[in-house]
Write an enzyme that holds these catalytic residues in place. Structure first.
Site, PDB file in Angstrom:
ATOM      1  N   PHE A 111       0.861  -1.187   0.000  1.00 35.21           N
ATOM      2  CA  PHE A 111       0.000   0.000   0.000  1.00 35.21           C
ATOM      3  C   PHE A 111       0.895   1.234   0.000  1.00 35.21           C
ATOM      4  O   PHE A 111       2.074   1.166   0.344  1.00 35.21           O
ATOM      5  CB  PHE A 111      -0.912  -0.049   1.247  1.00 35.21           C
ATOM      6  CG  PHE A 111      -1.913   1.067   1.287  1.00 35.21           C
ATOM      7  CD1 PHE A 111      -2.913   1.154   0.331  1.00 35.21           C
ATOM      8  CD2 PHE A 111      -1.858   2.034   2.284  1.00 35.21           C
ATOM      9  CE1 PHE A 111      -3.830   2.194   0.366  1.00 35.21           C
ATOM     10  CE2 PHE A 111      -2.777   3.072   2.321  1.00 35.21           C
ATOM     11  CZ  PHE A 111      -3.767   3.158   1.356  1.00 35.21           C
ATOM     12  N   ASN A 158       1.503   3.791   1.794  1.00 28.61           N
ATOM     13  CA  ASN A 158       2.260   4.319   2.936  1.00 28.61           C
ATOM     14  C   ASN A 158       3.198   3.280   3.557  1.00 28.61           C
ATOM     15  O   ASN A 158       3.748   3.512   4.625  1.00 28.61           O
ATOM     16  CB  ASN A 158       1.312   4.899   3.993  1.00 28.61           C
ATOM     17  CG  ASN A 158       0.372   3.856   4.570  1.00 28.61           C
ATOM     18  OD1 ASN A 158       0.497   2.670   4.288  1.00 28.61           O
ATOM     19  ND2 ASN A 158      -0.568   4.299   5.378  1.00 28.61           N
ATOM     20  N   LYS A 159       3.411   2.161   2.908  1.00 31.55           N
ATOM     21  CA  LYS A 159       4.301   1.132   3.467  1.00 31.55           C
ATOM     22  C   LYS A 159       5.755   1.361   3.018  1.00 31.55           C
ATOM     23  O   LYS A 159       6.021   2.251   2.224  1.00 31.55           O
ATOM     24  CB  LYS A 159       3.797  -0.256   3.046  1.00 31.55           C
ATOM     25  CG  LYS A 159       2.375  -0.556   3.555  1.00 31.55           C
ATOM     26  CD  LYS A 159       2.316  -0.725   5.066  1.00 31.55           C
ATOM     27  CE  LYS A 159       0.958  -0.599   5.712  1.00 31.55           C
ATOM     28  NZ  LYS A 159      -0.111  -1.424   5.296  1.00 31.55           N
ATOM     29  N   ASN A 160       6.692   0.550   3.507  1.00 35.68           N
ATOM     30  CA  ASN A 160       8.118   0.786   3.216  1.00 35.68           C
ATOM     31  C   ASN A 160       8.442   0.684   1.732  1.00 35.68           C
ATOM     32  O   ASN A 160       9.386   1.292   1.262  1.00 35.68           O
ATOM     33  CB  ASN A 160       9.008  -0.188   3.994  1.00 35.68           C
ATOM     34  CG  ASN A 160       9.086   0.160   5.461  1.00 35.68           C
ATOM     35  OD1 ASN A 160       8.115   0.663   6.026  1.00 35.68           O
ATOM     36  ND2 ASN A 160      10.218  -0.090   6.095  1.00 35.68           N
ATOM     37  N   MET A 161       7.702  -0.144   1.012  1.00 38.46           N
ATOM     38  CA  MET A 161       7.795  -0.135  -0.449  1.00 38.46           C
ATOM     39  C   MET A 161       6.377  -0.236  -0.987  1.00 38.46           C
ATOM     40  O   MET A 161       5.515  -0.870  -0.371  1.00 38.46           O
ATOM     41  CB  MET A 161       8.677  -1.270  -0.984  1.00 38.46           C
ATOM     42  CG  MET A 161       8.276  -2.664  -0.554  1.00 38.46           C
ATOM     43  SD  MET A 161       9.268  -3.960  -1.368  1.00 38.46           S
ATOM     44  CE  MET A 161       8.463  -4.033  -2.989  1.00 38.46           C
TER      45      MET A 161
END
Ligand SMILES: *Cc1c(COP(=O)(O)O)cnc(C)c1O
Length: 380
Positions: A181, A183-186
């Site tokens: 998603f 807003n995740k780290n990737m």
């Protein structure tokens, strides 16, 4: 609203634009060669035999539980201090989520002891979640699970790139589930991945991802197959080539970006020692985190709402990770909450505040955030 310091800020640039243009020029937009390449690279990164790309982590969790034959009459233990999708996936299967508490006010993950405290005779599986990217104590959790023949699913939505003693998160349980998603780290915009070492389970997962069908559109396009059978009640959880193209670019940058996150978290932590009212969890963490979030614990009885308002007035976006799942209306209406087994989770749910964290966050802005936060604590 324009934030001076947003909560997160995805790293996207020309490489992503070029990757997307390439897919559009190829005119093959749905699951194909790039998705397969993304799966291979991701599996290699996690050290698993297989990875299956899907269109969300929620889909990944649902498929993992289905492949583990979780159904009505089964209990599945999961944390309450997590995103609601963790527990929703259990309910999609007709099973009952049972909430386990966090280990302590420092270790916000479930532990062997908190799992043991709530296990029932009907328990068939456990979902652990590596909160903020800090790995759960997987050695003792997997020992407990194998003694009781429980399937372990890792919700690794916060933790791509995290590891324990060099063994990647997502490689410890029978399944690892990841989120891409925005807003995740990737990110792949929307997207997810299931990892597993089990040859039998990857076949089942692959069919369930695409309507339970035995062949893919791509196989038929290539002339490898003319028709198909349907062997399971499957879903459409496929990833598109556009998402996969983004994923390949973002995966290549993950290590560098997690390293940047780490420096910022260390900066936050060093400055936090000067603010005695505040503490950050995972002071004594095990393994290497993916540093997804920067949560702090506010003082007991603190008016969090007005702290958040004060920070907002200073252009700083904050959030709450998480309101405990067992307190949500849909869970209480279904008789699944509130839970008496998760007192520490409830306390954290009332005192947690998530501060801005993303790789391009300037260290001086960390100072600004903590300055405004400590000022607000002294004023309220
Ligand atoms: C984001 C998240 C999910 C859901 O991921 P999606 O890809 O948005 O479905 C699940 N669990 C946790 C802990 C998350 O943070």
């Amino acid at each position: 609203m324009e934030w001076r310091v947003p909560l997160f800020d995805p790293d996207l640039g020309e490489t992503e634009i070029d990757a997307l243009s390439g897919v559009i020029r190829s005119k093959w937009l749905t699951m194909g060669a790039l998705t397969a390449e993304f799966e291979r690279h991701f599996a290699e990164r996690v050290g698993c035999a297989h990875a299956l790309a899907v269109n969300s982590c929620t889909a990944a969790l649902h498929l993992a539980l289905m492949a583990a034959d979780i159904g009505p009459g089964d209990d599945v233990i999961c944390p309450s201090l997590t995103f609601v999708a963790t527990a929703n996936a259990i309910r999609y299967c007709g099973a009952r989520p049972i909430f386990a508490d966090v280990a302590s006010l420092d270790d916000w993950n479930v532990s062997r002891a908190t799992l043991e405290a709530v296990v029932t005779p009907a328990t068939k599986a456990i979902i652990v979640m590596h909160y903020a990217g800090y790995p759960c104590d997987m050695t003792s959790i997997c020992e407990f699970a194998s003694a009781r023949r429980l399937t372990v699913v890792e919700d690794a939505a916060h933790a791509p790139g995290a590891n324990l003693g060099g063994r990647a998160v997502g490689n410890w349980g029978t399944f690892g589930c990841f989120s891409f998603f925005s807003n995740k780290n990737m990110t792949t915009a929307e997207g997810g991945m299931v990892t597993t070492d089990r040859d039998d389970l990857i076949l089942r997962l692959r069919r369930l991802r695409s309507h339970g069908m035995t062949t893919l559109t791509l196989d038929r396009h290539k002339g490898h197959a003319f028709s198909y059978d349907v062997t399971d009640l499957g879903y459409n959880y496929r990833m598109s080539e556009l998402n996969a193209a983004l994923g390949l670019v973002q995966l290549a940058e993950l290590g560098a970006r997690n390293a940047q996150r780490r420096l910022l978290v260390e900066h936050y932590r060093s400055k936090l020692t000067g603010i005695p009212e505040l503490s950050a969890p995972f002071e004594s963490a095990c393994g290497e985190s993916a540093y997804h979030l920067m949560p702090v614990l506010l003082p007991k009885g603190c008016d969090r709402q007005s702290v958040m308002e004060n920070l907002k007035a200073a252009g700083i976006q904050t959030s709450i990770h998480y309101r405990p799942i067992d307190t949500f209306t849909a869970y209480q209406d279904a008789g699944l909450g509130p839970s008496e087994h998760v007192p520490l989770t409830h306390e954290i749910g009332e005192r947690v505040l998530t501060l801005p964290l993303y790789p391009a966050l300037p260290a001086v802005e960390v100072d600004y955030v903590l300055d405004k936060l400590s000022g607000s604590l002294r004023a309220t």
